[in-house]
Motif scaffolding. Structure first.
Motif, PDB file in Angstrom:
ATOM      1  N   ILE A 249       0.915  -1.152   0.066  1.00 52.30           N
ATOM      2  CA  ILE A 249      -0.003   0.029   0.527  1.00 52.30           C
ATOM      3  C   ILE A 249       1.280   1.203   0.366  1.00 52.30           C
ATOM      4  O   ILE A 249       1.623   1.694   1.082  1.00 52.30           O
ATOM      5  CB  ILE A 249      -1.434  -0.273   1.118  1.00 52.30           C
ATOM      6  CG1 ILE A 249      -2.354  -1.569   1.145  1.00 52.30           C
ATOM      7  CG2 ILE A 249      -1.458   1.718   1.221  1.00 52.30           C
ATOM      8  CD1 ILE A 249      -3.195  -1.920   2.241  1.00 52.30           C
ATOM      9  N   CYS A 250       0.878   2.024  -1.309  1.00 48.87           N
ATOM     10  CA  CYS A 250       1.714   2.972  -1.765  1.00 48.87           C
ATOM     11  C   CYS A 250       1.383   3.985  -1.382  1.00 48.87           C
ATOM     12  O   CYS A 250       0.401   4.313  -2.533  1.00 48.87           O
ATOM     13  CB  CYS A 250       3.033   2.510  -2.409  1.00 48.87           C
ATOM     14  SG  CYS A 250       3.767   1.761  -2.351  1.00 48.87           S
ATOM     15  N   GLY A 251       0.980   5.017  -1.162  1.00 47.80           N
ATOM     16  CA  GLY A 251       0.703   6.211  -1.125  1.00 47.80           C
ATOM     17  C   GLY A 251      -0.922   6.262  -0.684  1.00 47.80           C
ATOM     18  O   GLY A 251      -1.733   4.958  -0.073  1.00 47.80           O
ATOM     19  N   ASP A 252      -1.761   6.379  -2.222  1.00 52.10           N
ATOM     20  CA  ASP A 252      -3.265   5.832  -3.001  1.00 52.10           C
ATOM     21  C   ASP A 252      -3.558   4.556  -3.154  1.00 52.10           C
ATOM     22  O   ASP A 252      -4.316   4.531  -4.291  1.00 52.10           O
ATOM     23  CB  ASP A 252      -3.641   7.289  -3.705  1.00 52.10           C
ATOM     24  CG  ASP A 252      -3.703   8.537  -3.269  1.00 52.10           C
ATOM     25  OD1 ASP A 252      -3.569   8.717  -2.110  1.00 52.10           O
ATOM     26  OD2 ASP A 252      -4.290   9.598  -3.658  1.00 52.10           O
ATOM     27  N   THR A 253      -1.843   4.041  -3.824  1.00 57.80           N
ATOM     28  CA  THR A 253      -1.925   3.129  -4.657  1.00 57.80           C
ATOM     29  C   THR A 253      -2.230   2.003  -3.743  1.00 57.80           C
ATOM     30  O   THR A 253      -1.037   1.833  -3.196  1.00 57.80           O
ATOM     31  CB  THR A 253      -0.914   2.866  -5.420  1.00 57.80           C
ATOM     32  OG1 THR A 253      -1.012   4.410  -5.900  1.00 57.80           O
ATOM     33  CG2 THR A 253      -1.097   1.477  -6.643  1.00 57.80           C
ATOM     34  N   SER A 254      -3.418   0.947  -3.761  1.00 54.46           N
ATOM     35  CA  SER A 254      -3.303  -0.081  -2.445  1.00 54.46           C
ATOM     36  C   SER A 254      -3.479  -0.914  -3.195  1.00 54.46           C
ATOM     37  O   SER A 254      -4.456  -1.018  -4.287  1.00 54.46           O
ATOM     38  CB  SER A 254      -4.375   0.229  -1.628  1.00 54.46           C
ATOM     39  OG  SER A 254      -4.538  -1.231  -0.991  1.00 54.46           O
ATOM     40  N   ARG A 255      -2.737  -2.297  -3.271  1.00 58.93           N
ATOM     41  CA  ARG A 255      -2.383  -3.668  -4.283  1.00 58.93           C
ATOM     42  C   ARG A 255      -3.613  -4.787  -3.174  1.00 58.93           C
ATOM     43  O   ARG A 255      -3.717  -5.805  -3.707  1.00 58.93           O
ATOM     44  CB  ARG A 255      -1.653  -3.887  -4.260  1.00 58.93           C
ATOM     45  CG  ARG A 255      -0.831  -2.535  -5.179  1.00 58.93           C
ATOM     46  CD  ARG A 255      -1.681  -2.923  -6.155  1.00 58.93           C
ATOM     47  NE  ARG A 255      -0.839  -2.149  -7.516  1.00 58.93           N
ATOM     48  CZ  ARG A 255      -1.313  -1.409  -8.857  1.00 58.93           C
ATOM     49  NH1 ARG A 255      -2.431  -2.067  -9.193  1.00 58.93           N
ATOM     50  NH2 ARG A 255      -0.479  -1.163  -9.611  1.00 58.93           N
ATOM     51  N   VAL A 256      -5.110  -3.991  -2.353  1.00 62.66           N
ATOM     52  CA  VAL A 256      -5.512  -5.071  -1.931  1.00 62.66           C
ATOM     53  C   VAL A 256      -6.066  -5.314  -3.075  1.00 62.66           C
ATOM     54  O   VAL A 256      -6.411  -4.832  -3.775  1.00 62.66           O
ATOM     55  CB  VAL A 256      -6.222  -4.615  -0.859  1.00 62.66           C
ATOM     56  CG1 VAL A 256      -5.688  -4.180   0.357  1.00 62.66           C
ATOM     57  CG2 VAL A 256      -7.148  -3.316  -1.416  1.00 62.66           C
ATOM     58  N   CYS A 257      -6.310  -6.746  -3.042  1.00 66.54           N
ATOM     59  CA  CYS A 257      -7.699  -7.610  -3.611  1.00 66.54           C
ATOM     60  C   CYS A 257      -8.911  -7.681  -4.067  1.00 66.54           C
ATOM     61  O   CYS A 257      -9.315  -7.687  -2.813  1.00 66.54           O
ATOM     62  CB  CYS A 257      -7.500  -9.071  -3.724  1.00 66.54           C
ATOM     63  SG  CYS A 257      -8.713  -9.797  -4.880  1.00 66.54           S
ATOM     64  N   MET A 258      -9.512  -6.239  -4.668  1.00 56.89           N
ATOM     65  CA  MET A 258     -10.984  -5.928  -4.721  1.00 56.89           C
ATOM     66  C   MET A 258     -11.790  -6.715  -4.186  1.00 56.89           C
ATOM     67  O   MET A 258     -13.283  -6.950  -3.994  1.00 56.89           O
ATOM     68  CB  MET A 258     -10.950  -4.281  -5.898  1.00 56.89           C
ATOM     69  CG  MET A 258     -10.179  -3.680  -5.667  1.00 56.89           C
ATOM     70  SD  MET A 258      -9.741  -2.882  -3.959  1.00 56.89           S
ATOM     71  CE  MET A 258     -12.023  -2.168  -3.771  1.00 56.89           C
ATOM     72  N   HIS A 259     -11.556  -8.266  -5.549  1.00 57.19           N
ATOM     73  CA  HIS A 259     -12.754  -9.067  -5.097  1.00 57.19           C
ATOM     74  C   HIS A 259     -13.151  -9.536  -3.873  1.00 57.19           C
ATOM     75  O   HIS A 259     -14.314  -9.655  -4.018  1.00 57.19           O
ATOM     76  CB  HIS A 259     -12.034 -10.262  -6.648  1.00 57.19           C
ATOM     77  CG  HIS A 259     -13.837 -11.173  -6.963  1.00 57.19           C
ATOM     78  ND1 HIS A 259     -14.290 -10.691  -7.966  1.00 57.19           N
ATOM     79  CD2 HIS A 259     -13.583 -12.038  -6.264  1.00 57.19           C
ATOM     80  CE1 HIS A 259     -15.822 -11.796  -7.772  1.00 57.19           C
ATOM     81  NE2 HIS A 259     -14.995 -12.570  -7.316  1.00 57.19           N
TER      82      HIS A 259
END
Ligand code: SF4
Length: 400
Positions: A249-259
């Motif tokens: 999770i970098c700044g506004d870019t989160s790589r959590v799995c949205m699904h």
């Protein structure tokens, strides 16, 4: 009752594998690839049938192609499915489109083709970076092939991928697990899923353990492996956001799995394909599993009321009490975020602390739950409870 316009996720199931892994009890098949073209046509038909039972295009923001081994589909077949999705639904501009891939089945050209189609998230089933463990699990790929697929994925343009690993294998040592963790961190995926081995009694691996051919997995060791992962992944910059999942999770870019967040937030999703699950309009559906039966049912072309499909074998209406209990069990899986009281009240018009105060107070007393903020707005599992999730969740089932 859920609103008609709520944004949905879509899960598409592809139950085809080259060979069954020795620990696997998932809904998949082997030696059935001749059904694949017919199956792809059937899944497209099912999408069309369900979508056209609405008078407006439903908004979708996540698509997940899972299995089985969806990477056994050709680029052309994936295109067929995604085109059907785009024609049938109102896809958000930033729709997360994930495809599960087995490193033994992909090449650079294939991954490049997927990326060109708009697949923007890849989930690679690596499982272990120890050659002997891959053999023990009956995986079809080597560690080198896994490494190569990661490089190919990057070269093909993927900037968001997940690696899956399994820990708690029979005879697994700390050094072995460390090798897998090192591999994970070195390859810098945006997302990691680490699952404790769970074995159904009918799997070949469970039988080998029962026959004394393999050592019984050691639960205490598995707990140590989980602790190692939590410590080392935090140091490597990953945020654990769910019991088995970590993301950058970098700044506004989160790589959590949205699904998967859609599931954990108890939000609606549609399931297409044999054995797939759906949850929409307060109804939980499960499709029939055998491939031929699935294809036959979809071909019957019987239009149903949304969200139903002719392939449904099970349809259960979920009552309000169950929905609120499930929201607790799912939301507590989110180890960082937990469950916000204000959000829960917005969704269910009731405060969970009023409904479950006895259970919550007991679990707070046992050190298994904690309030995140002083004002008691959000509750979540404590670190020690992450390994005891099921014990905690059981408190929210039954008469509420
Ligand atoms: S690749 Fe996955 S779904 Fe297929 S047999 Fe192995 S574990 Fe099961």
């Amino acid at each position: 009752m859920l609103g008609w316009m709520e944004v949905h996720g879509v899960y598409l199931h592809f139950p085809f594998c080259v060979k069954r892994c020795l620990y696997c009890d998932f809904n998949t098949t082997t030696g059935t690839l001749e059904y694949l073209p017919e199956y792809v046509n059937a899944i497209c038909q099912e999408i069309d049938l369900v979508a056209s039972s609405l008078s407006f295009p439903l908004k979708i923001h996540t698509i997940y192609l899972g299995g089985g081994t969806p990477s056994l589909l050709s680029v052309y077949q994936i295109d067929q499915v995604l085109t059907r999705m785009r024609l049938s639904f109102d896809l958000a501009r930033e729709t997360e489109i994930t495809l599960e891939a087995n490193p033994g089945t992909v090449s650079f050209n294939y991954l490049f083709g997927l990326h060109q189609l708009g697949v923007n998230r890849l989930s690679l089933g690596i499982q272990s970076a120890v050659p002997a463990e891959l053999t023990l699990m009956g995986r079809i790929h080597t560690v080198e092939e896994a490494r190569q697929s990661i490089q190919d994925a990057r070269m093909a343009g993927f900037d968001n991928f997940n690696l899956d690993f399994i820990y708690g294998l029979p005879g697994q040592t700390k050094a072995n697990w460390q090798q897998s963790l090192d591999f994970a961190i070195e390859n810098a995926p945006e997302h990691l899923s680490l699952y404790a081995l769970t074995l159904d009694d009918h799997t070949p691996m469970a039988r080998q353990i029962a026959d004394g051919i393999l050592k019984t997995p050691d639960d205490d060791m598995a707990a140590d492996f989980y602790e190692m992962a939590m410590d080392q992944l935090a140091k490597a910059g990953y945020q654990q956001y769910e019991i088995s999942n970590w993301a950058t999770i970098c700044g506004d870019t989160s790589r959590v799995c949205m699904h998967n967040m859609q599931y954990w937030h108890n939000q609606p999703y549609l399931g297409f394909g044999s054995g797939s699950h759906g949850y929409s309009q307060g109804v939980r559906t499960v499709n029939v599993v055998p491939l031929e039966e699935y294809i036959k049912r979809v071909r019957s072309d019987q239009k149903q009321v949304f969200p139903l499909s002719p392939a449904n074998e099970i349809r259960n209406e979920i009552g309000e009490t169950t929905r609120m209990q499930e929201a607790m069990m799912l939301g507590l899986r989110l180890t960082d975020e937990g469950i916000a009281r204000s959000h829960y009240i917005l969704l269910y018009q009731q405060d969970y602390y009023e409904i479950f105060h006895k259970e919550i107070d007991r679990l707070l007393g046992l050190g298994l739950l904690e309030w995140v903020e002083d004002n008691q707005e959000r509750i979540r599992l404590t670190r020690k409870a992450r390994l005891l999730g099921n014990q905690v969740f059981m408190n929210f089932v039954g008469d509420a």
